[in-house]
Design a protein around this motif. Structure first.
Motif, mmCIF file in Angstrom:
data_model
loop_
_atom_site.group_PDB
_atom_site.id
_atom_site.type_symbol
_atom_site.label_atom_id
_atom_site.label_comp_id
_atom_site.label_asym_id
_atom_site.label_seq_id
_atom_site.Cartn_x
_atom_site.Cartn_y
_atom_site.Cartn_z
ATOM 1 N N PHE A 101 -6.193 -4.469 -0.488
ATOM 2 C CA PHE A 101 -4.845 -5.016 -0.590
ATOM 3 C C PHE A 101 -4.319 -4.726 -1.981
ATOM 4 C CE2 PHE A 101 -7.077 -7.854 2.402
ATOM 5 C CZ PHE A 101 -6.276 -7.708 3.520
ATOM 6 N N PHE A 102 -3.134 -4.122 -2.050
ATOM 7 C CA PHE A 102 -2.443 -3.889 -3.316
ATOM 8 C C PHE A 102 -1.398 -4.986 -3.402
ATOM 9 C CE2 PHE A 102 0.691 -1.810 -6.092
ATOM 10 C CZ PHE A 102 -0.126 -1.315 -7.097
ATOM 11 N N CYS A 103 -1.667 -5.977 -4.247
ATOM 12 C CA CYS A 103 -0.900 -7.223 -4.267
ATOM 13 C C CYS A 103 0.046 -7.265 -5.461
ATOM 14 C CB CYS A 103 -1.859 -8.401 -4.334
ATOM 15 S SG CYS A 103 -3.105 -8.430 -3.028
ATOM 16 N N CYS A 104 1.338 -7.096 -5.204
ATOM 17 C CA CYS A 104 2.340 -7.107 -6.272
ATOM 18 C C CYS A 104 2.784 -8.527 -6.622
ATOM 19 C CB CYS A 104 3.546 -6.283 -5.854
ATOM 20 S SG CYS A 104 3.133 -4.545 -5.552
ATOM 21 N N HIS A 105 3.048 -9.316 -5.611
ATOM 22 C CA HIS A 105 3.352 -10.746 -5.751
ATOM 23 C C HIS A 105 3.185 -11.380 -4.388
ATOM 24 C CE1 HIS A 105 7.383 -10.117 -4.048
ATOM 25 N NE2 HIS A 105 7.561 -9.150 -4.937
ATOM 26 N N ASN A 129 3.795 -3.562 -12.650
ATOM 27 C CA ASN A 129 4.023 -4.816 -13.378
ATOM 28 C C ASN A 129 2.986 -5.891 -13.028
ATOM 29 O OD1 ASN A 129 5.034 -5.125 -10.785
ATOM 30 N ND2 ASN A 129 6.668 -6.501 -11.417
ATOM 31 N N GLY A 130 1.727 -5.497 -13.099
ATOM 32 C CA GLY A 130 0.644 -6.457 -12.920
ATOM 33 C C GLY A 130 0.013 -6.558 -11.557
ATOM 34 N N PRO A 131 0.243 -5.611 -10.639
ATOM 35 C CA PRO A 131 -0.361 -5.744 -9.312
ATOM 36 C C PRO A 131 -1.886 -5.768 -9.389
ATOM 37 C CG PRO A 131 0.401 -3.514 -9.618
ATOM 38 C CD PRO A 131 0.910 -4.314 -10.789
ATOM 39 N N VAL A 132 -2.474 -6.468 -8.426
ATOM 40 C CA VAL A 132 -3.924 -6.605 -8.364
ATOM 41 C C VAL A 132 -4.409 -5.921 -7.088
ATOM 42 C CG1 VAL A 132 -5.864 -8.210 -8.315
ATOM 43 C CG2 VAL A 132 -3.799 -8.797 -9.609
ATOM 44 N N LEU A 133 -5.387 -5.048 -7.254
ATOM 45 C CA LEU A 133 -6.019 -4.378 -6.123
ATOM 46 C C LEU A 133 -7.320 -5.099 -5.820
ATOM 47 C CD1 LEU A 133 -6.014 -1.836 -4.218
ATOM 48 C CD2 LEU A 133 -7.459 -0.748 -5.959
ATOM 49 N N VAL A 134 -7.411 -5.641 -4.612
ATOM 50 C CA VAL A 134 -8.624 -6.336 -4.186
ATOM 51 C C VAL A 134 -9.093 -5.737 -2.876
ATOM 52 C CG1 VAL A 134 -8.078 -8.532 -5.320
ATOM 53 C CG2 VAL A 134 -7.314 -8.151 -2.988
ATOM 54 N N VAL A 142 -9.055 -4.857 -9.526
ATOM 55 C CA VAL A 142 -8.419 -4.148 -10.638
ATOM 56 C C VAL A 142 -6.984 -4.638 -10.748
ATOM 57 C CG1 VAL A 142 -7.738 -1.894 -11.568
ATOM 58 C CG2 VAL A 142 -9.816 -2.084 -10.167
ATOM 59 N N GLN A 143 -6.557 -4.944 -11.976
ATOM 60 C CA GLN A 143 -5.152 -5.279 -12.211
ATOM 61 C C GLN A 143 -4.535 -4.185 -13.075
ATOM 62 O OE1 GLN A 143 -4.173 -8.966 -14.254
ATOM 63 N NE2 GLN A 143 -2.096 -8.901 -13.434
ATOM 64 N N PHE A 144 -3.415 -3.642 -12.626
ATOM 65 C CA PHE A 144 -2.714 -2.577 -13.335
ATOM 66 C C PHE A 144 -1.580 -3.178 -14.156
ATOM 67 C CE2 PHE A 144 -4.614 -0.679 -9.575
ATOM 68 C CZ PHE A 144 -5.241 0.442 -10.106
ATOM 69 N N HIS A 145 -1.498 -2.780 -15.414
ATOM 70 C CA HIS A 145 -0.487 -3.314 -16.328
ATOM 71 C C HIS A 145 0.481 -2.217 -16.738
ATOM 72 C CE1 HIS A 145 -3.044 -6.866 -16.687
ATOM 73 N NE2 HIS A 145 -4.052 -6.056 -16.883
ATOM 74 N N SER A 146 1.727 -2.594 -16.998
ATOM 75 C CA SER A 146 2.742 -1.623 -17.397
ATOM 76 C C SER A 146 2.456 -1.002 -18.757
ATOM 77 C CB SER A 146 4.138 -2.261 -17.370
ATOM 78 O OG SER A 146 4.157 -3.409 -18.182
ATOM 79 N N SER A 147 1.495 -1.536 -19.475
ATOM 80 C CA SER A 147 1.076 -0.959 -20.753
ATOM 81 C C SER A 147 0.299 0.343 -20.560
ATOM 82 C CB SER A 147 0.197 -1.953 -21.502
ATOM 83 O OG SER A 147 -1.015 -2.162 -20.781
#
Length: 156
Positions: A101-105, A129-134, A142-147
């Motif tokens: 699951f790619f969870c944006c919000h 913008n911070g989505p979490v892949l579970v 894994v959480q992806f950050h805009s940085s």
């Protein structure tokens, strides 16, 4: 599972670009959960208290269970189709058919297999913008950050 049409997603263009290209057979396997199912997945896998990654606090597992950081942006901008090696090592227990699951919000969650995500990750990271892949029944996340960084997480 309750899905809605991918075309109903306001940013569905991310899957229709030539670069990065999402092949039609992969696109057919990317499912956008309806809001009720998305909320359920979010609550079960991500957070009962917060509806968006921007709101995570020190009580959220995603905020306190980072085991490492890895840069994703340089590879995303390159011609290399593979995810960063450290990220792949972190999720090594995931099989090709593992449901992810790619969870944006809490109202925006995508479902697919790990193999599909690996091939299409560059399209998904237009949503950085911070989505979490579970993964279902797996502790790695894994959480992806805009940085341009990703937090390698453990769900406990």
């Amino acid at each position: 599972m309750a899905y809605q049409l991918l075309e109903s997603f306001s940013k569905s263009w991310i899957f229709k670009r030539e670069d990065p290209k999402v092949e039609p057979e992969d696109l057919a396997q990317i499912h956008l959960l309806d809001e009720a199912r998305a909320a359920s997945v979010w609550r079960d896998y991500i957070s009962e208290a917060h509806i968006h990654p921007d709101h995570f606090d020190d009580n959220d597992w995603a905020k306190k269970n980072a085991v490492a950081q890895v840069k994703w942006e340089p590879i995303w901008e390159s011609d290399d189709p593979a995810l960063p090696e450290l990220l792949l090592d972190h999720v090594a227990p995931w099989g090709e058919d593992t449901l992810v699951f790619f969870c944006c919000h809490n109202e925006l969650v995508f479902e697919m297999t790990w193999s599909v995500f690996k091939r299409t990750w560059k399209a998904f990271l237009f949503l950085d913008n911070g989505p979490v892949l579970v993964a279902k029944k797996k502790k790695q996340a894994v959480q992806f950050h805009s940085s341009g960084m990703a937090s390698l997480l453990s769900r406990g």
